[in-house]
Each structure stands twice: as structure tokens, then as C-alpha cells.
Design an enzyme around this catalytic site. Sequence first.
Site, PDB file in Angstrom:
ATOM      1  N   LYS A  63       0.821  -1.207   0.000  1.00 11.18           N
ATOM      2  CA  LYS A  63       0.000   0.000   0.000  1.00 11.18           C
ATOM      3  C   LYS A  63       0.858   1.261   0.000  1.00 11.18           C
ATOM      4  O   LYS A  63       0.599   2.209  -0.748  1.00 11.18           O
ATOM      5  CB  LYS A  63      -0.900  -0.008   1.236  1.00 11.18           C
ATOM      6  CG  LYS A  63      -1.555   1.325   1.549  1.00 11.18           C
ATOM      7  CD  LYS A  63      -1.985   1.400   2.994  1.00 11.18           C
ATOM      8  CE  LYS A  63      -2.314   2.836   3.365  1.00 11.18           C
ATOM      9  NZ  LYS A  63      -2.609   3.000   4.783  1.00 11.18           N
ATOM     10  N   ASN A  64       1.906   1.277   0.839  1.00 10.10           N
ATOM     11  CA  ASN A  64       2.704   2.489   0.993  1.00 10.10           C
ATOM     12  C   ASN A  64       3.646   2.734  -0.174  1.00 10.10           C
ATOM     13  O   ASN A  64       4.297   3.778  -0.230  1.00 10.10           O
ATOM     14  CB  ASN A  64       3.475   2.442   2.313  1.00 10.10           C
ATOM     15  CG  ASN A  64       2.567   2.597   3.515  1.00 10.10           C
ATOM     16  OD1 ASN A  64       1.476   3.150   3.408  1.00 10.10           O
ATOM     17  ND2 ASN A  64       2.998   2.088   4.648  1.00 10.10           N
ATOM     18  N   CYS A 115      -5.809   8.159   9.741  1.00 14.28           N
ATOM     19  CA  CYS A 115      -5.905   7.526  11.046  1.00 14.28           C
ATOM     20  C   CYS A 115      -5.530   8.488  12.161  1.00 14.28           C
ATOM     21  O   CYS A 115      -4.624   9.306  12.020  1.00 14.28           O
ATOM     22  CB  CYS A 115      -4.984   6.312  11.119  1.00 14.28           C
ATOM     23  SG  CYS A 115      -5.723   4.797  10.461  1.00 14.28           S
ATOM     24  N   ARG A 129       0.590  14.534  12.835  1.00 19.35           N
ATOM     25  CA  ARG A 129       1.347  14.268  11.616  1.00 19.35           C
ATOM     26  C   ARG A 129       1.232  15.490  10.717  1.00 19.35           C
ATOM     27  O   ARG A 129       0.556  15.478   9.694  1.00 19.35           O
ATOM     28  CB  ARG A 129       0.824  13.016  10.906  1.00 19.35           C
ATOM     29  CG  ARG A 129       1.050  11.746  11.710  1.00 19.35           C
ATOM     30  CD  ARG A 129       0.768  10.510  10.880  1.00 19.35           C
ATOM     31  NE  ARG A 129      -0.651  10.367  10.612  1.00 19.35           N
ATOM     32  CZ  ARG A 129      -1.153   9.444   9.790  1.00 19.35           C
ATOM     33  NH1 ARG A 129      -0.360   8.628   9.150  1.00 19.35           N
ATOM     34  NH2 ARG A 129      -2.458   9.350   9.617  1.00 19.35           N
ATOM     35  N   LEU A 162       6.650  19.772   6.745  1.00 21.85           N
ATOM     36  CA  LEU A 162       7.860  19.410   6.018  1.00 21.85           C
ATOM     37  C   LEU A 162       7.604  19.317   4.521  1.00 21.85           C
ATOM     38  O   LEU A 162       8.478  19.643   3.711  1.00 21.85           O
ATOM     39  CB  LEU A 162       8.419  18.084   6.541  1.00 21.85           C
ATOM     40  CG  LEU A 162       8.924  18.092   7.987  1.00 21.85           C
ATOM     41  CD1 LEU A 162       9.416  16.703   8.381  1.00 21.85           C
ATOM     42  CD2 LEU A 162      10.040  19.112   8.167  1.00 21.85           C
ATOM     43  N   ASP A 164       4.594   0.782  12.333  1.00 20.79           N
ATOM     44  CA  ASP A 164       3.421   0.093  11.788  1.00 20.79           C
ATOM     45  C   ASP A 164       3.320  -1.353  12.258  1.00 20.79           C
ATOM     46  O   ASP A 164       2.286  -1.994  12.061  1.00 20.79           O
ATOM     47  CB  ASP A 164       3.429   0.134  10.255  1.00 20.79           C
ATOM     48  CG  ASP A 164       2.935   1.455   9.703  1.00 20.79           C
ATOM     49  OD1 ASP A 164       2.473   2.298  10.490  1.00 20.79           O
ATOM     50  OD2 ASP A 164       3.016   1.644   8.476  1.00 20.79           O
ATOM     51  N   ARG A 212      -8.355  -0.278   5.121  1.00 19.34           N
ATOM     52  CA  ARG A 212      -7.461   0.706   4.516  1.00 19.34           C
ATOM     53  C   ARG A 212      -6.130   0.080   4.115  1.00 19.34           C
ATOM     54  O   ARG A 212      -5.454   0.584   3.215  1.00 19.34           O
ATOM     55  CB  ARG A 212      -7.205   1.872   5.479  1.00 19.34           C
ATOM     56  CG  ARG A 212      -8.404   2.765   5.738  1.00 19.34           C
ATOM     57  CD  ARG A 212      -8.025   3.959   6.606  1.00 19.34           C
ATOM     58  NE  ARG A 212      -6.859   4.604   6.055  1.00 19.34           N
ATOM     59  CZ  ARG A 212      -5.706   4.758   6.704  1.00 19.34           C
ATOM     60  NH1 ARG A 212      -5.558   4.307   7.929  1.00 19.34           N
ATOM     61  NH2 ARG A 212      -4.693   5.361   6.119  1.00 19.34           N
TER      62      ARG A 212
END
Length: 423
Positions: free
Chosen positions: A22-23, A116, A121, A125, A305, A397
Amino acid sequence: MEQFVIKGGKPLYGTIRVQGAKNSALPILAATLLAGGFHEIRDVPRLSDIDVMDRILRALGVKSRWDGNHVKLETSTLKTTRIPEALMQQMRSSIFLMGPLLARTGEVIVTRPGGCAIGARPIDLHLKGLRLLGAEIQEDQGNIRCSAGKLTGADIHLDLPSVGATENIMMAAVCAEGETVIRNAAREPEIVDLQRFLNRMGADVHGAGTDKVVIRGVRQLHPVSYEIIPDRIVAGTLAVASVVTGGEILLTHVIPAHMRSTLHLLERAGAQLKSEGDALWIRGGARLKAVGEVVTEPYPGFPTDMQPQIVVLLSLTQGKSKLSEKIFNGRLNHVHELIRMGADLTARDNQVEIRGVPYLSGAVVEATDLRAGAALVTAGLAARGTTHVHGLNHIDRGYERLDATLQLLGGQIQRYHGKVASL
């Protein structure tokens, strides 16, 4: 309300092919906007986050056509650079679209993303990096408008090794004039995958996987066909589920080198592991052993994670362990749910004191975020009795049909939409 109903206590056995990451898929799907034409992205997991990204791309004018886990995208039909607020609010990774849209069109309009609830977060940046490349950024009534007549290479130092900021800056810089250097860059394998994809398109990017990424701007990119790497977090989750149930599974389509910190911890706890090529064999030991202290860190350290899943494993070991969450300041919500299942845990600030217990017991629990949900499912598989896990929207997700995957391994898990029948 949807829920998983799990009858625990049965070891997992069998072979499973791990889904695409996914990432990796989310930023790569966003990066297809850098070049108009027909792209084909293979092994894309069918997740709710991927569905949101697909809907965003469609809203921008992209045409997509799915065939199982492969998607073909026609990106020359891009018609707008404003991302719908309703879709931005559904997924934090929508922020990945800023870099490629700015690079291709010189403009992008977004709102602050959702996602989430695992702690602060900020996207500061991301914005800092885009500003240094020459973007003008204005915020007004929740909208963030970025514009640039020309992007120019810059030397960018990230205050934190943010994965998302590293990737967003990489995508924005590939067609900028001159050279961009990202220092203190995140080093995750998914960033290496994005670099590989960008270079396949004709970009000149080097250094991904280290703390210094160098991007030399090119005039033009072209569409490509590409396959996503395996998901190391899904593989780690299934490995933990095998160990805590006392089972034995073979995972295929994995890259064990991406999982070193997780696999090392499992071995310390008493699991047996063997890897060969893209296959990983895992077997749970007898009573598992405590491991002392675990600290989440940026890659190649132990991944945040995997933290909730490892708390489940350590809850079932002999002895005491401690876990310190150093990445997110709100990622211990699963602790209270695991206590409902009989875990002996004490959370203070961002640390958990863990005293191993012989077994967990089934309970009604609520997933508050993606990885917490995976942890509660894992706990339910190991527990005595029946566990009801609510909040499946979070789990969906990041895990493609997790119930079906576990059923193939012998897990007694069912998804219910309404009234629950007994297992």
C-alpha cells in the site's frame, strides 16, 4: 455496523502470497500524473485507501480501468488541479498529489488531509520542501494553494526523516531545473520503489534508501508499466499471527531484507524462521520469551506500523517487556482494548510495560486505527473464546480481504454486516 467475529485458539497453517505494498502503491499512483499517457501499475492491493486515490485521480480527469490487481491509467486527460476536499479528508496519503501536480502543471489546490488518528502528523515538512523548490504557498479558509512558474533545484534538509515529505519532494523535483538534494531523507523500501518507478519514467534520482537523495531535473518523463513491491507490514502481521497461534505458514512474494528488524524480534521471542528467495517460512515456538525493550524508529529500525501487532505477541510471552513508541504520539489506543482481552499492560506517555500472560480471552473490541485493528484481529486469533472486532473501515485501509486471507490459513473469522450468527 460491520465486524469480524473470530473464534480463536486455532493455529494458522498454509501458504499465502503477500499483497503489493500500500505504501508504495499510493505515491506511485500519484506519480503517474507526472507524465501524460497510458500507465500500467501491477500488483496494486484493492484497499479502501487505494479506492480513494483512484477516485481522486478520476476527479482530476484521469481515466482508470482495473483488471484484478492491475490498473491502467490514462493521465493525459488531466483537467483540474483542485483535489476535492471530501476525498482529501478520507486519506492522509492524498497529500502525495501535491508534488506531481505542481511539477506537471505549476499549480495544485488542496485542503489538509485526514487519515488515522495516531497522533500529530503535520504536513509542514512537505510545504517547506515545496517552498524551497520555488513554490508559492498560500493558505486561506482551509485551502492550500501552491503555485510555481518554475521549480528550481534546492538543498533541502528535513528536520525529521519523513517518508511522505521525502517522496513528495522527490516527485516535485524530478522536472525542476537543476539539482535537488534531500538531506536527512527517510530510508524506507517504499522510497526506493518510488525512485525505481521515477527512473523507469526517465527521471534521474539516486540515493533512495540512504539519508541523502539526489534528484537531477529532466525535461520530460514518459508513461511506463510497473509492478509494486510486496507489503512488508502485511507480511509482518501474518508472521506475528502465525507465531501467536502456534502455527506454521509460508509467505511468498516477500522481500525478507525489508523485514529484518521485525524478523529479528520474532526470533528473539522464540519463533523459528527461514527465508529463501522471495519466500519466508515462520513457525511459532513453545511458550514465547520476553525480549526486554523494543523501540520504534525510522527504517531500518523497528517499524511503528508493526508496534501494535508486537504488543500482542509480547503480551503472550514469559516475562516482562517494554515498548517505547518514538514515531507517533497517539499510537497506543489498542492497549486499552487488549486489556479487555486479558493482557497485562500499563501505558504511560508513549511507553507500554508488558507482563506476559498465559492466554488472552475473547472480547468485544474496537479498532481505532489501521494497525491497531490488525493487532486486535491477531489477538482474537490467539485468544480463547470468541472476539468481536468493530471498526473494520480502518482495517480495510491496509489489508486486502484480511478475513479471506486468514480463512485460507485455517483462521475461523467471518465478516458480518448485520446480525451476528454464532461460529
